[in-house]
Design a protein around this motif. Structure first.
Motif, PDB file in Angstrom:
ATOM      1  N   HIS A 342     -38.463  17.701 -38.245  1.00  0.00           N
ATOM      2  CA  HIS A 342     -37.270  18.501 -37.984  1.00  0.00           C
ATOM      3  C   HIS A 342     -36.417  17.805 -36.942  1.00  0.00           C
ATOM      4  CE1 HIS A 342     -34.624  21.895 -37.344  1.00  0.00           C
ATOM      5  NE2 HIS A 342     -34.893  21.854 -36.049  1.00  0.00           N
ATOM      6  N   SER A 343     -35.113  17.851 -37.172  1.00  0.00           N
ATOM      7  CA  SER A 343     -34.184  17.334 -36.175  1.00  0.00           C
ATOM      8  C   SER A 343     -32.946  18.219 -36.167  1.00  0.00           C
ATOM      9  CB  SER A 343     -33.772  15.886 -36.487  1.00  0.00           C
ATOM     10  OG  SER A 343     -32.774  15.466 -35.573  1.00  0.00           O
ATOM     11  N   PRO A 344     -32.686  18.913 -35.050  1.00  0.00           N
ATOM     12  CA  PRO A 344     -31.527  19.816 -35.004  1.00  0.00           C
ATOM     13  C   PRO A 344     -30.192  19.076 -35.088  1.00  0.00           C
ATOM     14  CG  PRO A 344     -32.534  19.585 -32.831  1.00  0.00           C
ATOM     15  CD  PRO A 344     -33.457  18.921 -33.801  1.00  0.00           C
ATOM     16  N   SER A 345     -30.197  17.761 -34.923  1.00  0.00           N
ATOM     17  CA  SER A 345     -28.942  17.009 -34.968  1.00  0.00           C
ATOM     18  C   SER A 345     -28.497  16.712 -36.387  1.00  0.00           C
ATOM     19  CB  SER A 345     -29.091  15.683 -34.207  1.00  0.00           C
ATOM     20  OG  SER A 345     -30.075  14.861 -34.841  1.00  0.00           O
ATOM     21  N   LEU A 346     -29.371  16.966 -37.380  1.00  0.00           N
ATOM     22  CA  LEU A 346     -29.022  16.662 -38.760  1.00  0.00           C
ATOM     23  C   LEU A 346     -28.306  17.834 -39.403  1.00  0.00           C
ATOM     24  CD1 LEU A 346     -32.310  14.929 -39.944  1.00  0.00           C
ATOM     25  CD2 LEU A 346     -30.229  13.864 -39.119  1.00  0.00           C
ATOM     26  N   GLY A 347     -27.509  17.523 -40.437  1.00  0.00           N
ATOM     27  CA  GLY A 347     -26.792  18.564 -41.155  1.00  0.00           C
ATOM     28  C   GLY A 347     -25.391  18.728 -40.632  1.00  0.00           C
ATOM     29  N   SER A 348     -24.644  19.630 -41.309  1.00  0.00           N
ATOM     30  CA  SER A 348     -23.251  19.851 -40.939  1.00  0.00           C
ATOM     31  C   SER A 348     -23.175  20.688 -39.669  1.00  0.00           C
ATOM     32  CB  SER A 348     -22.528  20.574 -42.080  1.00  0.00           C
ATOM     33  OG  SER A 348     -23.108  21.851 -42.269  1.00  0.00           O
ATOM     34  N   ALA A 349     -21.946  20.828 -39.181  1.00  0.00           N
ATOM     35  CA  ALA A 349     -21.747  21.598 -37.953  1.00  0.00           C
ATOM     36  C   ALA A 349     -22.176  23.043 -38.131  1.00  0.00           C
ATOM     37  CB  ALA A 349     -20.269  21.536 -37.544  1.00  0.00           C
ATOM     38  N   GLY A 351     -24.652  23.908 -39.970  1.00  0.00           N
ATOM     39  CA  GLY A 351     -26.083  23.944 -40.180  1.00  0.00           C
ATOM     40  C   GLY A 351     -26.499  24.294 -41.592  1.00  0.00           C
ATOM     41  N   ASP A 352     -25.619  24.038 -42.586  1.00  0.00           N
ATOM     42  CA  ASP A 352     -25.950  24.427 -43.956  1.00  0.00           C
ATOM     43  C   ASP A 352     -26.328  23.233 -44.811  1.00  0.00           C
ATOM     44  OD1 ASP A 352     -23.493  23.243 -44.039  1.00  0.00           O
ATOM     45  OD2 ASP A 352     -22.475  24.840 -45.138  1.00  0.00           O
ATOM     46  N   GLY A 353     -26.710  22.118 -44.194  1.00  0.00           N
ATOM     47  CA  GLY A 353     -27.167  20.984 -44.971  1.00  0.00           C
ATOM     48  C   GLY A 353     -28.511  21.266 -45.620  1.00  0.00           C
ATOM     49  N   MET A 365     -44.158   2.387 -43.434  1.00  0.00           N
ATOM     50  CA  MET A 365     -44.656   3.738 -43.180  1.00  0.00           C
ATOM     51  C   MET A 365     -43.518   4.675 -42.793  1.00  0.00           C
ATOM     52  SD  MET A 365     -47.836   3.170 -43.789  1.00  0.00           S
ATOM     53  CE  MET A 365     -48.854   4.485 -43.162  1.00  0.00           C
ATOM     54  N   HIS A 366     -42.373   4.491 -43.446  1.00  0.00           N
ATOM     55  CA  HIS A 366     -41.212   5.333 -43.192  1.00  0.00           C
ATOM     56  C   HIS A 366     -41.015   6.323 -44.342  1.00  0.00           C
ATOM     57  CE1 HIS A 366     -39.163   2.220 -40.341  1.00  0.00           C
ATOM     58  NE2 HIS A 366     -40.018   3.000 -39.704  1.00  0.00           N
ATOM     59  N   LEU A 367     -40.638   7.539 -43.998  1.00  0.00           N
ATOM     60  CA  LEU A 367     -40.220   8.546 -44.973  1.00  0.00           C
ATOM     61  C   LEU A 367     -38.696   8.597 -44.946  1.00  0.00           C
ATOM     62  CD1 LEU A 367     -41.266  10.889 -46.870  1.00  0.00           C
ATOM     63  CD2 LEU A 367     -40.860  12.414 -44.926  1.00  0.00           C
ATOM     64  N   VAL A 368     -38.077   8.609 -46.128  1.00  0.00           N
ATOM     65  CA  VAL A 368     -36.619   8.631 -46.222  1.00  0.00           C
ATOM     66  C   VAL A 368     -36.203   9.910 -46.938  1.00  0.00           C
ATOM     67  CG1 VAL A 368     -34.556   7.344 -46.891  1.00  0.00           C
ATOM     68  CG2 VAL A 368     -36.700   6.126 -46.437  1.00  0.00           C
ATOM     69  N   SER A 369     -35.267  10.650 -46.381  1.00  0.00           N
ATOM     70  CA  SER A 369     -34.819  11.918 -46.969  1.00  0.00           C
ATOM     71  C   SER A 369     -33.315  11.896 -47.198  1.00  0.00           C
ATOM     72  CB  SER A 369     -35.186  13.090 -46.046  1.00  0.00           C
ATOM     73  OG  SER A 369     -34.510  12.969 -44.796  1.00  0.00           O
ATOM     74  N   GLY A 370     -32.869  12.719 -48.129  1.00  0.00           N
ATOM     75  CA  GLY A 370     -31.444  12.831 -48.414  1.00  0.00           C
ATOM     76  C   GLY A 370     -31.150  14.158 -49.087  1.00  0.00           C
ATOM     77  N   GLY A 371     -29.862  14.492 -49.180  1.00  0.00           N
ATOM     78  CA  GLY A 371     -29.489  15.763 -49.793  1.00  0.00           C
ATOM     79  C   GLY A 371     -28.010  16.009 -49.704  1.00  0.00           C
ATOM     80  N   ARG A 372     -27.647  17.277 -49.528  1.00  0.00           N
ATOM     81  CA  ARG A 372     -26.249  17.681 -49.445  1.00  0.00           C
ATOM     82  C   ARG A 372     -25.881  17.955 -47.992  1.00  0.00           C
ATOM     83  NH1 ARG A 372     -23.983  22.605 -48.999  1.00  0.00           N
ATOM     84  NH2 ARG A 372     -25.998  23.592 -49.352  1.00  0.00           N
ATOM     85  N   GLU A 373     -24.794  17.322 -47.546  1.00  0.00           N
ATOM     86  CA  GLU A 373     -24.263  17.502 -46.194  1.00  0.00           C
ATOM     87  C   GLU A 373     -25.290  17.148 -45.119  1.00  0.00           C
ATOM     88  OE1 GLU A 373     -22.277  21.209 -45.615  1.00  0.00           O
ATOM     89  OE2 GLU A 373     -21.137  21.057 -47.466  1.00  0.00           O
ATOM     90  N   VAL A 374     -26.160  16.195 -45.434  1.00  0.00           N
ATOM     91  CA  VAL A 374     -27.059  15.612 -44.445  1.00  0.00           C
ATOM     92  C   VAL A 374     -27.044  14.108 -44.662  1.00  0.00           C
ATOM     93  CG1 VAL A 374     -28.616  17.578 -44.190  1.00  0.00           C
ATOM     94  CG2 VAL A 374     -29.037  15.918 -45.988  1.00  0.00           C
ATOM     95  N   GLU A 390     -24.992   7.327 -42.704  1.00  0.00           N
ATOM     96  CA  GLU A 390     -23.927   8.249 -43.076  1.00  0.00           C
ATOM     97  C   GLU A 390     -23.267   7.803 -44.379  1.00  0.00           C
ATOM     98  OE1 GLU A 390     -23.285  11.015 -41.667  1.00  0.00           O
ATOM     99  OE2 GLU A 390     -24.383  10.856 -39.769  1.00  0.00           O
ATOM    100  N   SER A 391     -22.996   8.774 -45.240  1.00  0.00           N
ATOM    101  CA  SER A 391     -22.243   8.531 -46.469  1.00  0.00           C
ATOM    102  C   SER A 391     -21.449   9.785 -46.765  1.00  0.00           C
ATOM    103  CB  SER A 391     -23.184   8.190 -47.627  1.00  0.00           C
ATOM    104  OG  SER A 391     -22.452   7.838 -48.781  1.00  0.00           O
ATOM    105  N   PRO A 392     -20.315   9.965 -46.078  1.00  0.00           N
ATOM    106  CA  PRO A 392     -19.557  11.224 -46.146  1.00  0.00           C
ATOM    107  C   PRO A 392     -19.198  11.601 -47.577  1.00  0.00           C
ATOM    108  CG  PRO A 392     -18.705   9.790 -44.424  1.00  0.00           C
ATOM    109  CD  PRO A 392     -19.685   8.973 -45.204  1.00  0.00           C
TER     110      PRO A 392
END
Length: 528
Positions: A342-349, A351-353, A365-374, A390-392
């Protein structure tokens, strides 16, 4: 032209014939009703005075006697087998619950019209109700038992309480059976949900539910049913549990905190999380083997090992003590939550990412995550954010890791589109010290959507599931095969990269691609 109409009516049909006769009288004056003196006495009052009166003809000797009483409903079942059949047919139509009132009316009709003794009817209803509502097919089709339980409060007043008590007893008798600790949960899942629904409706008091679950949980041979029932009760009765007798609730949680079987740890974490409680810290015996850096040691539940693990053993081996009885579902039962990233700095302003996809790099040994507005986020194995890409505006649908060049591959769509482009495949450098720099991308105007990307191990290729917009504004679903080296060619624009091969056998959007490591170049595909 003369039209003459004769209508034969049975006595019980007189009330239903009024509208028909009104219509016929608009067509012709010559309408005769055959039904005996009762028809002559009854029908004129049912037809407007403005219409021509209906003449009544004498009934033949074989006609229904005028004195026969009208029948307003078909007779109820006369045998137990018929009653069970009628109940089963009615209950089977409940489905999602939209037919509940109609089913309740039919059940009430049977209880009110059948000549069978009331207790016999109740027994046949319970048999039909249990057969339908606890059918394993509900699990296979992902249906809930709740709509069937909601029939109980709609039963006639004369039988509701008696059937309610018997239904509760039947559910409890099933949950109270002794079973191995690693039993298949399908054996009692529907009954566990039914108990939670009965508690939700108030048929079982919440204090009674808490005490019942605690009693079951204390017995190892009933613990699997107890844990599942508690989980369903928390899911459906969370607010009621909060207002339950706190002494009863604390006593239940005290027992829950002593449960240490591995197969229940995910359930317990979910229950505690939803009830917003922190269980007391328990010092678990430590396995002598060192724990791999893949997961922090503190996050791994450590049962007492049957024997010391050899040096260098992987965490999974250290966690799996040998089982006396082989279990076909052992792997599924042994999966446990070892930590939360968990990281509170991720997602849109706001917080709906939302995260939609994960990729794993076994080298770093890295985990990579992605989605909408994150952002595309790289995590270390201890849950810390290593880097955010970042990929706006890009909705990331899928992530994979290509190991030959250590590339992080990302595909997704732009919403709204970026100029003429609606989708993109992006490659990033996953090698140590390279800062996850861009290594190339693919952007084609005709590609409306890319749902999945996969590297083909031991090759220089990647495959994607794409939806192509044609000249006629229709769509062609296809799998595209790309040469990774072309994508990474210096100075080459991603808009100039085309697939080296396409497969267009699928008629629906390809959402799943899986390589076969034992056969380089081969892969399996699936559609939505």
């Amino acid at each position: 032209m003369k039209i003459a109409i004769e209508v034969d009516l049975q006595p019980h049909e007189f009330d239903l014939a009024t509208e028909l006769l009104r219509t016929l009288n608009l067509l012709t004056e010559h309408v005769k009703v055959r039904g005996g003196p009762a028809a002559a006495a009854k029908l004129p009052n049912g037809i407007p005075a403005s219409n021509t009166p209906v003449s009544a003809a004498p009934a033949p000797a074989a006609s229904v006697p005028a004195a026969a009483p009208p029948q307003t409903a078909p007779p109820g079942p006369a045998t137990p087998q018929d009653a069970c059949r009628v109940f089963t047919e009615a209950i089977s139509t409940i489905g999602s619950g939209q037919q509940l009132d109609a089913v309740a009316a039919e059940v009430g009709r049977v209880f009110s019209t059948s000549s069978l003794p009331p207790k016999m009817l109740q027994a046949e209803f319970l048999e039909a109700f249990s057969t339908v509502s606890f059918d394993q097919k509900l699990i296979a089709t992902n249906q809930s038992v709740a709509p069937y339980m909601h029939l109980l409060p709609r039963l006639p007043d004369s039988v509701r309480d008696a059937i309610k008590q018997k239904a509760i007893a039947k559910v409890l008798a099933h949950l109270n059976q002794k079973r191995p600790i690693n039993t298949r949960r399908e054996e009692f899942y529907l009954q566990a949900e039914a108990f939670a629904v009965l508690s939700e409706m108030g048929f079982v008091t919440i204090d009674g539910a808490v005490q019942t679950i605690e009693k079951l949980m204390k017995n190892t041979e009933k613990r699997a049913a107890a844990i599942t029932t508690l989980g369903k009760t928390v899911e459906r009765c969370k607010d009621k549990l909060a207002s339950a007798n706190q002494n009863f609730l604390q006593s239940l949680f005290k027992v829950l905190d002593t449960v240490n079987e591995q197969q229940f740890q995910y359930d317990i974490e979910w229950i505690n999380g939803n009830m917003q409680r922190q269980p007391p810290a328990i010092q678990s015996p430590q396995v002598p083997a060192p724990v791999s850096a893949a997961v922090p040691a503190a996050a791994i539940p450590q049962p007492v090992p049957a024997a010391a693990a050899p040096a260098g053993a992987a965490p999974v081996a250290a966690n799996h003590a040998p089982s006396a009885t082989p279990d076909p579902n052992r792997l599924a039962l042994r999966l446990n939550v070892t930590g939360t990233f968990h990281s509170p700095s991720l997602g849109s302003a706001q917080g709906d990412g939302t995260f939609f996809t994960l990729g794993w790099d076994p080298n770093s040994m890295h985990l990579v995550s992605g989605g909408r507005e994150v952002p595309v986020t790289v995590w270390s194995n201890d849950g810390k954010v290593v880097h955010a890409i970042e990929s706006p505006g890009m909705y990331v649908c899928c992530i994979d890791v290509e190991l030959n060049h250590q590339l992080i591959m990302v595909c997704g769509i732009y919403d709204p589109p970026t100029g003429p482009y609606r989708s993109r495949i992006a490659l990033y450098d996953g090698r140590a010290g390279q800062g996850f720099a861009p290594r190339g991308d693919i952007m084609r105007q005709e590609v409306d959507m890319i749902a999945v990307v996969r590297a083909l191990p031991s090759t220089l290729h990647l495959v994607t599931g794409e939806s192509i917009r044609t000249n006629t504004n229709s769509f062609q679903e296809q799998i595209s095969l790309y040469d990774v080296t072309r994508v990474m060619t210096p100075g080459r624009s991603g808009t100039a990269v085309d697939p080296i091969m396409v497969f267009q056998e699928h008629k629906h959007l390809v959402t799943c691609l899986a390589p076969l490591p034992s056969n380089p170049g081969l892969f399996v595909s699936g559609v939505r």
